[in-house]
Design an enzyme around this catalytic site. Structure first.
Site, PDB file in Angstrom:
ATOM      1  N   LYS A  28     168.503 -15.246 -51.905  1.00 38.29           N
ATOM      2  CA  LYS A  28     169.135 -14.528 -52.872  1.00 38.29           C
ATOM      3  C   LYS A  28     169.624 -13.213 -52.178  1.00 38.29           C
ATOM      4  O   LYS A  28     170.690 -12.601 -52.339  1.00 38.29           O
ATOM      5  CB  LYS A  28     168.080 -14.182 -54.028  1.00 38.29           C
ATOM      6  N   GLY A  98     169.053  -5.597 -60.300  1.00 39.05           N
ATOM      7  CA  GLY A  98     168.776  -4.155 -59.449  1.00 39.05           C
ATOM      8  C   GLY A  98     169.497  -3.981 -58.250  1.00 39.05           C
ATOM      9  O   GLY A  98     170.256  -2.835 -58.062  1.00 39.05           O
ATOM     10  N   ARG A 127     164.859   0.961 -64.830  1.00 38.67           N
ATOM     11  CA  ARG A 127     164.487   1.215 -63.606  1.00 38.67           C
ATOM     12  C   ARG A 127     165.331   2.381 -62.951  1.00 38.67           C
ATOM     13  O   ARG A 127     166.401   2.746 -63.182  1.00 38.67           O
ATOM     14  CB  ARG A 127     165.023  -0.210 -62.624  1.00 38.67           C
ATOM     15  N   SER A 173     164.301   0.522 -51.526  1.00 39.49           N
ATOM     16  CA  SER A 173     165.088   0.561 -50.185  1.00 39.49           C
ATOM     17  C   SER A 173     166.564   0.271 -50.433  1.00 39.49           C
ATOM     18  O   SER A 173     167.425   0.386 -49.721  1.00 39.49           O
ATOM     19  CB  SER A 173     164.516  -0.553 -49.065  1.00 39.49           C
ATOM     20  N   GLN A 174     166.613  -0.165 -51.847  1.00 36.62           N
ATOM     21  CA  GLN A 174     168.054  -0.448 -52.230  1.00 36.62           C
ATOM     22  C   GLN A 174     169.086   0.679 -52.208  1.00 36.62           C
ATOM     23  O   GLN A 174     170.312   0.519 -52.081  1.00 36.62           O
ATOM     24  CB  GLN A 174     168.057  -1.332 -53.546  1.00 36.62           C
ATOM     25  N   ASP A 317     158.278  -9.524 -52.447  1.00 34.40           N
ATOM     26  CA  ASP A 317     158.747 -10.497 -53.295  1.00 34.40           C
ATOM     27  C   ASP A 317     158.042 -11.783 -53.148  1.00 34.40           C
ATOM     28  O   ASP A 317     158.001 -12.841 -53.870  1.00 34.40           O
ATOM     29  CB  ASP A 317     160.239 -10.819 -53.050  1.00 34.40           C
ATOM     30  N   LYS A 344     159.879  -3.308 -60.784  1.00 31.46           N
ATOM     31  CA  LYS A 344     160.591  -4.360 -60.714  1.00 31.46           C
ATOM     32  C   LYS A 344     160.963  -4.720 -62.302  1.00 31.46           C
ATOM     33  O   LYS A 344     160.989  -3.877 -62.965  1.00 31.46           O
ATOM     34  CB  LYS A 344     159.818  -5.439 -60.078  1.00 31.46           C
ATOM     35  N   ARG A 390     159.533 -13.690 -60.723  1.00 33.50           N
ATOM     36  CA  ARG A 390     158.544 -13.805 -59.962  1.00 33.50           C
ATOM     37  C   ARG A 390     156.933 -14.019 -60.778  1.00 33.50           C
ATOM     38  O   ARG A 390     156.429 -14.821 -60.326  1.00 33.50           O
ATOM     39  CB  ARG A 390     158.438 -12.648 -59.035  1.00 33.50           C
TER      40      ARG A 390
END
Length: 438
Positions: A28, A98, A127, A173-174, A317, A344, A390
């Site tokens: 992904k 996200g 978020r 970190s995105q 993840d 998340k 998840r």
């Protein structure tokens, strides 16, 4: 498994044994990165083995809205990119993805105006985006957002020139990855200083790996605290293959570890940069009989497992599915340094603990840790999937060794990352019933 209803619950039945071989689904994370990089290139690229998921569909829709021409054929994507010129004055609907939202917000620095919206106000809409929006504002862009720096967000005033900028990676970190994708196409590039506690290094290294594969020059400090990307570069169109997905594959390997039998997942690059590759090391440490032959990983289940204590940040993840291994192990397992799990699709610390307790599994939490103790799993229970792919994987694994069937509400949200998850479980010998919802 036949075509699934649009909305469904899943009933997972206790299973005595699992065996068989499954091909890992495409990554992904790399699908998102490769498709975006291909759109930022000029000319046609082929991205082979694209993941089929709601996140990928959201990204494809947004890239097309920005002007990319994309054709899908047999799992491959043929992408004619827009380069440094996404269409201006565009509204991008990112669904509940996200990473897609954050990457595209940063790339919006190339446009005179882009609005990013979500149809999931109670999930992605909650978020945080503020640290990224602050960096975009520092680059001279005008940013308008909902209260608290959340979606919907409009970025205007570009293209930005670039230059030095600071960004916090404390919450995600995105934010940093998004800026890295935009950087080479800005006139002055970006000289990025990362502030705060750096979370989830592996996804940042995946982004750097993607840039380099697509011909972008990057200079990064070993600790990733300073990254310089020269400006006025071009992404190189080409032929790229998406590697296998470690987070989803970890779920199948955990399933194989907690039940007798032999489960193999093929298509997992032993040198991959996905942090969730470390889930294999964790399973070994817990006592799993696990071996690798090339890109195939095999677990022989039925061996006694024992609890461990690990920093979960490098493999965030996979933390939830590893909780199923913890629930099958002797003693207690603690994942620490996992505060970002609270940000998340759901609160993956508190909500996970609540569902574990509902199933009779002892668990406790702190602000940045989750502890799970081994024991029996209560059956004939209905649990909440929390709209989180998840979480649904974890609850499914727990259902495999419960004392009776476990019903997971909202199981259709598995499509966000792993639409074939239940089919793959069934191929290994699990019994899963699907209940359509109105």
């Amino acid at each position: 498994m036949p075509d699934l209803p649009v909305r469904f619950d899943a009933v997972v039945h206790p299973t005595a044994r699992l065996s068989g071989t499954v091909q890992a689904q495409p990554s992904k994370n790399y699908t998102t990165r490769f498709l975006l990089a291909a759109a930022l290139a000029e000319g046609e690229s082929v991205v082979r083995g694209v993941a089929s998921s709601e996140d990928a569909e959201a990204l494809l829709s947004c890239l097309r809205a920005w002007g990319a021409r994309i054709e899908l054929s047999g799992g491959d994507a043929y992408v004619t990119g827009f380069g440094a010129r996404p269409s201006p004055d565009t509204r991008l609907e990112v669904g509940n993805a996200g990473a897609v939202a954050r990457f595209l917000l940063a790339v919006a620095a190339l446009t005179s105006g882009t609005e990013v919206v979500t149809d999931s106000p109670h999930s992605l809409g909650q978020r945080p985006m503020g640290d990224l929006l602050a960096a975009l504002t520092a680059l001279g862009l005008t940013v308008q957002s909902a209260a608290g720096g959340r979606l919907p967000v409009t970025v205007s005033g570009g293209p930005a020139l670039g230059g030095p900028v600071s960004v916090s990676a404390e919450q995600s970190s995105q934010f940093l990855s998004g800026l890295l994708f935009a950087a080479p196409l800005l006139e002055r590039g970006l000289d990025i200083t990362v502030t705060g506690h750096l979370r989830s290094e592996p996804p940042i290294r995946q982004t750097l790996d993607t840039l380099r594969r697509f011909g972008v020059q990057v200079e990064a400090a070993t600790d990733l605290r300073r990254i310089r990307v020269p400006g006025a570069q071009r992404y190189q169109a080409g032929d790229y293959r998406v590697p296998g997905d470690y987070p989803g594959s970890a779920a199948l390997l955990v399933a194989g570890a907690i039940l007798p039998g032999e489960v193999t997942v093929a298509g997992l690059d032993p040198h991959d940069l996905q942090g969730e590759r470390l889930a294999l090391d964790v399973l070994r440490e817990m006592g799993t009989d696990l071996r690798r032959e090339g890109d195939a990983v095999t677990v022989r289940g039925g061996s006694p497992l024992h609890g461990v204590t690990r920093d979960g940040d490098p493999f965030t993840d996979a933390v939830q599915v590893l909780c199923a291994a913890a629930a099958a192990a002797e003693g207690c397992t603690t994942w620490h340094n996992v505060a970002t799990l609270r940000l998340k699709e759901c609160d993956r610390i508190s909500d996970t603990r609540a569902e574990l307790l509902r199933l009779g599994v002892q668990a406790r939490e702190t602000a940045d840790s989750l502890t799970v103790c081994g024991g029996a799993v209560r059956g004939n229970v209905t649990v909440d999937g929390h709209g989180d792919h998840r979480m649904i994987m974890l609850l499914s694994l727990l259902g495999l060794r419960a004392s009776g069937p476990v019903t997971i509400t909202g199981a259709h949200h598995i499509r966000k990352s792993y639409p074939e998850f239940f089919a793959h479980l069934q191929a290994l010998g699990a019994r899963v019933d699907v209940l359509a919802r109105s």
